[in-house]
Design an enzyme around this catalytic site. Structure first.
Site, PDB file in Angstrom:
ATOM      1  N   GLY A  11       9.490  42.520 -36.313  1.00 47.61           N
ATOM      2  CA  GLY A  11      10.328  42.031 -37.411  1.00 47.61           C
ATOM      3  C   GLY A  11      11.150  43.145 -38.043  1.00 47.61           C
ATOM      4  O   GLY A  11      11.045  44.311 -37.646  1.00 47.61           O
ATOM      5  N   VAL A  40      10.967  44.436 -41.105  1.00 48.90           N
ATOM      6  CA  VAL A  40      10.140  45.422 -41.819  1.00 48.90           C
ATOM      7  C   VAL A  40       9.317  46.233 -40.809  1.00 48.90           C
ATOM      8  O   VAL A  40       9.242  47.457 -40.886  1.00 48.90           O
ATOM      9  CB  VAL A  40       9.226  44.744 -42.865  1.00 48.90           C
ATOM     10  N   SER A  89       5.807  37.228 -28.624  1.00 50.18           N
ATOM     11  CA  SER A  89       6.239  38.577 -28.215  1.00 50.18           C
ATOM     12  C   SER A  89       5.369  39.166 -27.116  1.00 50.18           C
ATOM     13  O   SER A  89       5.560  40.333 -26.746  1.00 50.18           O
ATOM     14  CB  SER A  89       6.234  39.514 -29.424  1.00 50.18           C
ATOM     15  N   ARG A 119      -1.613  40.001 -53.545  1.00 49.94           N
ATOM     16  CA  ARG A 119      -1.107  40.755 -54.708  1.00 49.94           C
ATOM     17  C   ARG A 119      -1.698  40.284 -56.027  1.00 49.94           C
ATOM     18  O   ARG A 119      -1.830  41.059 -56.962  1.00 49.94           O
ATOM     19  CB  ARG A 119       0.419  40.640 -54.778  1.00 49.94           C
ATOM     20  N   CYS A 154       9.698  43.327 -52.800  1.00 50.78           N
ATOM     21  CA  CYS A 154      10.750  44.361 -52.704  1.00 50.78           C
ATOM     22  C   CYS A 154      11.523  44.582 -54.014  1.00 50.78           C
ATOM     23  O   CYS A 154      11.744  45.733 -54.418  1.00 50.78           O
ATOM     24  CB  CYS A 154      11.712  44.038 -51.562  1.00 50.78           C
ATOM     25  N   GLN A 195      19.962  39.911 -54.290  1.00 48.35           N
ATOM     26  CA  GLN A 195      19.088  40.270 -53.166  1.00 48.35           C
ATOM     27  C   GLN A 195      19.766  40.043 -51.818  1.00 48.35           C
ATOM     28  O   GLN A 195      20.351  38.983 -51.572  1.00 48.35           O
ATOM     29  CB  GLN A 195      17.787  39.470 -53.247  1.00 48.35           C
ATOM     30  N   GLY A 253      16.000  40.691 -46.895  1.00 50.24           N
ATOM     31  CA  GLY A 253      14.764  40.406 -47.631  1.00 50.24           C
ATOM     32  C   GLY A 253      14.077  39.153 -47.133  1.00 50.24           C
ATOM     33  O   GLY A 253      12.879  38.942 -47.365  1.00 50.24           O
ATOM     34  N   HIS A 303      18.865  45.616 -52.092  1.00 44.90           N
ATOM     35  CA  HIS A 303      18.794  44.719 -53.249  1.00 44.90           C
ATOM     36  C   HIS A 303      19.330  45.466 -54.478  1.00 44.90           C
ATOM     37  O   HIS A 303      19.062  46.659 -54.658  1.00 44.90           O
ATOM     38  CB  HIS A 303      17.337  44.342 -53.563  1.00 44.90           C
TER      39      HIS A 303
HETATM   40  N1  NAP Z   1      12.298  41.900 -45.548  1.00 50.73           N
HETATM   41  C1  NAP Z   1      11.944  42.501 -46.675  1.00 50.73           C
HETATM   42  O1  NAP Z   1      12.754  43.121 -47.396  1.00 50.73           O
HETATM   43  C2  NAP Z   1      10.523  42.460 -47.109  1.00 50.73           C
HETATM   44  C3  NAP Z   1      10.164  43.228 -48.205  1.00 50.73           C
HETATM   45  C4  NAP Z   1       8.842  43.213 -48.620  1.00 50.73           C
HETATM   46  C5  NAP Z   1       7.936  42.437 -47.960  1.00 50.73           C
HETATM   47  N2  NAP Z   1       8.322  41.691 -46.887  1.00 50.73           N
HETATM   48  C6  NAP Z   1       7.295  40.891 -46.221  1.00 50.73           C
HETATM   49  O2  NAP Z   1       7.088  41.378 -44.903  1.00 50.73           O
HETATM   50  C7  NAP Z   1       6.742  40.299 -44.048  1.00 50.73           C
HETATM   51  C8  NAP Z   1       7.651  40.266 -42.830  1.00 50.73           C
HETATM   52  O3  NAP Z   1       8.980  40.208 -43.243  1.00 50.73           O
HETATM   53  P1  NAP Z   1      10.208  40.511 -42.268  1.00 50.73           P
HETATM   54  O4  NAP Z   1      11.365  40.480 -43.169  1.00 50.73           O
HETATM   55  O5  NAP Z   1       9.988  41.700 -41.405  1.00 50.73           O
HETATM   56  O6  NAP Z   1      10.202  39.172 -41.331  1.00 50.73           O
HETATM   57  P2  NAP Z   1      10.742  38.946 -39.840  1.00 50.73           P
HETATM   58  O7  NAP Z   1      11.878  39.833 -39.501  1.00 50.73           O
HETATM   59  O8  NAP Z   1      10.939  37.474 -39.749  1.00 50.73           O
HETATM   60  O9  NAP Z   1       9.491  39.363 -38.908  1.00 50.73           O
HETATM   61  C9  NAP Z   1       8.277  38.650 -38.901  1.00 50.73           C
HETATM   62  C10 NAP Z   1       7.253  39.387 -38.049  1.00 50.73           C
HETATM   63  O10 NAP Z   1       5.996  38.702 -38.157  1.00 50.73           O
HETATM   64  C11 NAP Z   1       5.530  38.376 -36.843  1.00 50.73           C
HETATM   65  N3  NAP Z   1       4.790  37.124 -36.845  1.00 50.73           N
HETATM   66  C12 NAP Z   1       5.212  35.913 -37.268  1.00 50.73           C
HETATM   67  N4  NAP Z   1       4.227  34.980 -37.081  1.00 50.73           N
HETATM   68  C13 NAP Z   1       3.183  35.641 -36.535  1.00 50.73           C
HETATM   69  C14 NAP Z   1       1.867  35.242 -36.132  1.00 50.73           C
HETATM   70  N5  NAP Z   1       1.450  33.976 -36.224  1.00 50.73           N
HETATM   71  N6  NAP Z   1       1.047  36.193 -35.628  1.00 50.73           N
HETATM   72  C15 NAP Z   1       1.464  37.474 -35.514  1.00 50.73           C
HETATM   73  N7  NAP Z   1       2.683  37.910 -35.877  1.00 50.73           N
HETATM   74  C16 NAP Z   1       3.532  37.005 -36.404  1.00 50.73           C
HETATM   75  C17 NAP Z   1       6.796  38.257 -36.009  1.00 50.73           C
HETATM   76  O11 NAP Z   1       6.456  38.401 -34.643  1.00 50.73           O
HETATM   77  P3  NAP Z   1       7.305  37.636 -33.473  1.00 50.73           P
HETATM   78  O12 NAP Z   1       8.530  38.471 -33.242  1.00 50.73           O
HETATM   79  O13 NAP Z   1       6.375  37.681 -32.304  1.00 50.73           O
HETATM   80  O14 NAP Z   1       7.611  36.260 -33.962  1.00 50.73           O
HETATM   81  C18 NAP Z   1       7.595  39.436 -36.560  1.00 50.73           C
HETATM   82  O15 NAP Z   1       7.113  40.640 -35.997  1.00 50.73           O
HETATM   83  C19 NAP Z   1       6.761  39.048 -44.926  1.00 50.73           C
HETATM   84  O16 NAP Z   1       5.447  38.847 -45.419  1.00 50.73           O
HETATM   85  C20 NAP Z   1       7.668  39.437 -46.055  1.00 50.73           C
HETATM   86  O17 NAP Z   1       7.394  38.722 -47.229  1.00 50.73           O
HETATM   87  C21 NAP Z   1       9.594  41.681 -46.444  1.00 50.73           C
END
Ligand code: NAP
Length: 342
Positions: A14, A16, A42, A98, A127, A154, A158, A242
């Site tokens: 993903g 992050v 994946s 949290r 974030c 934002q 995010g 953001h």
């Molecule tokens: N983006 C931000 O700015 C931000 C900031 C703080 C916190 N977060 C938190 O970080 C987390 C991920 O966010 P992201 O923005 O990186 O999302 P993202 O780009 O959609 O990536 C999601 C990741 O989770 C994996 N995943 C989804 N379902 C899964 C499962 N059942 N088992 C194992 N892995 C799984 C995906 O793997 P696949 O590729 O295999 O589907 C991918 O690696 C969320 O909880 C979000 O709230 C995000």
């Protein structure tokens, strides 16, 4: 005892997780091995030459010192306790833990003391809250913040990878004169638009979950339940970074000049005239500007806070926490270490 650590990155494909893997290398984290985990979708992929392990029953979780989670709250609820049971200390980016009073919610430059005595699980804040509290903490310590009124701007990253793709596809179609693809991630088109409610609404609540997170997490991190927080979370068509317009009032007097001086010497912060998300992208610091007196209140201040949500807003802080932990084995073990010593 080895001075290198085995690290699991859960959600490694993903936005992050990708930033986490880049930062572990950039910051020369003392890792003996970095193992990527993601969903069964994946399976078969390789990241940095290492096969992705799908999180499915029977997967090998043994032998990790640190597990960095960013795969959503459902995955964290199910799998973080399993990694902890297998001996890892988990730093979780999702909202799953949290609100738990027994789980520390940590910003490395603000409340690292909260790590002491953890029980294997540490939560990384949302974030927008993360960026904001880096700028608020020095002011709160000096003059006690009584109330905050915040509007966020934002970026789409995010929401994850699908949201970046949605913004780009809508923008491309519009600029090419074609019909904009229908929104899937957001309720309205995000290209050339602003959505005045970032996050989602739980039944009957007039605040979004993003707004609730900022209200709750700000008080938990600053360790002050008395701070009033009014917040509107807004989604804007920015790729990364953001921004937050913050208005606050303090209990003690603090001039804009004093606030500027405090923030100029605070860790993790850069003061500049007008920060922008484009310039903040790719940096670990939080940028703060437009620090000025709020002429409508004798102890009011306004400022504009900007940061890279994928870095300080997520991956950088998680890795800074990991760096604190691996720098002190007792801290890494938390109360499990104390239990072993007893
Ligand atoms: N983006 C931000 O700015 C931000 C900031 C703080 C916190 N977060 C938190 O970080 C987390 C991920 O966010 P992201 O923005 O990186 O999302 P993202 O780009 O959609 O990536 C999601 C990741 O989770 C994996 N995943 C989804 N379902 C899964 C499962 N059942 N088992 C194992 N892995 C799984 C995906 O793997 P696949 O590729 O295999 O589907 C991918 O690696 C969320 O909880 C979000 O709230 C995000």
């Amino acid at each position: 005892m080895s001075d290198r650590f085995r690290v699991a990155v859960v959600g490694a494909t993903g936005v992050v997780g990708t930033t986490m893997r880049a930062l572990l290398s950039e910051r020369k984290f003392p890792a003996s091995e970095i193992v990527p985990f993601a969903s069964a979708r994946s399976a078969g992929r390789e990241l940095d030459g290492v096969p992705v392990r799908p999180l499915i029953d029977g997967v090998d979780l043994e032998g990790f010192d640190v597990a960095l989670f960013s795969a959503g709250a459902g995955v964290s609820r199910e799998w973080a306790p399993r990694f902890v049971a297998a001996g890892a200390t988990v730093i979780d980016n999702s909202s799953a833990f949290r609100r738990d009073p027994d789980i520390p919610l940590v910003v490395s430059d603000v409340n690292p003391h909260a790590l002491e005595g953890h029980s294997g699980l540490i939560a990384n804040p949302n974030c927008s809250t993360m960026q904001m509290v880096v700028a608020l903490a020095p002011i709160h310590r000096a003059a006690a913040i009584e109330r905050l009124v915040v509007a966020t701007y934002q970026s789409v990253s995010g929401t994850g990878k699908r949201a970046i793709d949605e913004l780009e596809a809508q923008a491309r179609a519009t600029l090419n004169g074609s019909e904009m693809p229908a929104p899937e991630v957001y309720p309205e088109p995000i290209a050339f638009n602003v959505i005045g409610a970032a996050g989602s609404f739980a039944d009957g609540d007039d605040h979004t979950d993003e707004e609730r997170k900022m209200m709750f997490e700000t008080r938990k991190i600053l360790e002050d339940e008395s701070i009033g927080v009014a917040v509107t979370c807004v989604r804007v068509p920015v790729r990364v970074g953001h921004s937050l317009a913050v208005n606050l009032q303090t209990r003690e007097p603090l001039s804009a000049e004093q606030a500027t001086e405090l923030l100029s010497s605070a860790p993790g912060l850069v003061v500049e005239d007008v920060p922008t998300p484009l310039r903040s992208a790719g940096h670990d610091e939080v940028f703060v500007g437009r620090i000025r007196r709020d002429e409508s209140h004798p102890r009011g201040l306004s400022m504009f806070v900007v940061g890279d949500n994928l870095r300080k807003g997520a991956a950088t802080n998680a890795i800074q926490i990991a760096e604190l932990l691996v720098g002190d084995r007792e801290l890494l073990a938390g109360d499990r270490g104390a239990a072993r010593a007893a």
